[in-house]
Scaffold this active site. Structure first.
Site, PDB file in Angstrom:
ATOM      1  N   CYS A  79       0.863  -1.244   0.408  1.00 55.80           N
ATOM      2  CA  CYS A  79       0.255  -0.158  -0.225  1.00 55.80           C
ATOM      3  C   CYS A  79       0.839   1.019   0.145  1.00 55.80           C
ATOM      4  O   CYS A  79       2.394   1.315  -0.177  1.00 55.80           O
ATOM      5  CB  CYS A  79      -0.871   0.072   1.621  1.00 55.80           C
ATOM      6  SG  CYS A  79      -1.872  -1.471   1.883  1.00 55.80           S
TER       7      CYS A  79
HETATM    8  N1  GLN Z   1      -1.066  -6.963   4.187  1.00 53.44           N
HETATM    9  C1  GLN Z   1      -1.829  -5.682   4.315  1.00 53.44           C
HETATM   10  C2  GLN Z   1      -3.369  -6.089   3.220  1.00 53.44           C
HETATM   11  O1  GLN Z   1      -3.821  -6.997   2.828  1.00 53.44           O
HETATM   12  C3  GLN Z   1      -1.427  -4.390   3.587  1.00 53.44           C
HETATM   13  C4  GLN Z   1      -0.795  -4.872   2.032  1.00 53.44           C
HETATM   14  C5  GLN Z   1      -0.172  -4.058   1.799  1.00 53.44           C
HETATM   15  O2  GLN Z   1       0.939  -3.161   2.526  1.00 53.44           O
HETATM   16  N2  GLN Z   1       0.099  -4.049  -0.001  1.00 53.44           N
HETATM   17  O3  GLN Z   1      -4.844  -5.106   3.760  1.00 53.44           O
END
Ligand code: GLN
Length: 266
Positions: free
Chosen positions: A2
């Site tokens: 993210c």
């Molecule tokens: N593992 C977390 C989620 O699935 C954060 C994902 C990310 O950083 N892309 O929401």
């Protein structure tokens, strides 16, 4: 992975922070520059928290940020001196739903996780029991009932991590185990890394007055001036005052102040 961003400073439009700069969080949702192996775009929803009269408010949507007209039509009309926003790329196998979109909130805190805790069910259960042992040893009454993990808002690593971290922050703030919110963040990050050294754990949290962060694997940059502090996955513009935060640091930022400490090596 993210992309996320936290801001503390003069009052701004909540939507303005999401779209600020030539490489805004909004832009990073479809054209991120620095994903470090964690996907290509951030299209699995977004969320934003802001503070009014000391209380945290929140808006989230599991659709891509670029499809939601509230970002340019409604959110700019809300103003706040602190904002924490996130665009999500769901880890494979994790649900795509509103309740899995950061920021997660508790009390006056808002939280976002960029990364992944491998084998999160097993690892976070072990972390919960470690913290319970450490807290009990330090004289606290039992803090971490494993059953608390079932109260996570979503079945994701990030939501369960927030149950652990927010409980420890609440304990620290009431004078119990954990000492301070920054120490609580350090204890949780280090416990996760003990059980899963390969965890990707760039964490960002705020309480409306300060920003705290941990950088593990994924990028983080800071822009701190006399009147504002910003921590972001990627700089939103080419202001030369942006400073990259190195890997495995614990960061505290507020206007006019940036402190960067080592996380204990695993
Ligand atoms: N593992 C977390 C989620 O699935 C954060 C994902 C990310 O950083 N892309 O929401």
């Amino acid at each position: 992975m993210c992309r996320h961003l936290g801001y503390v400073g003069p009052s701004v439009g909540v939507g303005e922070i999401l779209t600020r700069g030539t490489h805004s969080l909004h832009h990073q949702s479809w054209a991120p520059r620095d994903m470090r192996g964690g996907g290509t775009i951030n299209a699995d929803g977004f969320g934003v928290a802001w503070w009014q009269e000391g209380a945290v408010r929140r808006y989230r949507n599991p659709a891509p940020i670029w499809t939601d007209p509230a970002v340019t039509d409604v959110l700019p009309q809300l103003t706040s001196g602190a904002v924490l926003g996130s665009v999500r790329s769901a880890t494979v196998g994790m649900p795509v739903e509103r309740s899995a979109c950061a920021p997660f909130t508790a009390g006056r805190w808002a939280f976002s996780h960029n990364g992944v805790v491998p084998r999160w069910r097993e690892v976070l259960t072990a972390v919960s029991s470690d913290l319970d042992v450490e807290a009990t040893r330090a004289g606290a009454t039992r803090l971490f009932e494993t059953a608390r993990l079932l109260e996570a808002e979503a079945l994701t690593d990030s939501a369960v991590l927030w149950v652990l971290l927010s409980d420890l922050i609440a304990s620290a703030e009431s004078g119990g185990y954990g000492e301070s919110p920054a120490t609580a963040l350090r204890l949780v990050a280090e416990a996760v890394l003990r059980h899963a050294p390969e965890a990707r754990l760039t964490l960002l949290l705020g309480d409306g007055e300060q920003l705290l962060a941990v950088s593990v694997h994924h990028g983080l940059s800071a822009l701190v001036t006399e009147d504002a502090a910003v921590l972001a996955s990627e700089p939103y513009d080419d202001d030369p005052r942006w400073q990259p935060v190195a890997d495995r640091k614990l960061v505290v930022a507020r206007p006019g102040e940036l402190s960067v400490d080592e996380l204990t090596p695993t």
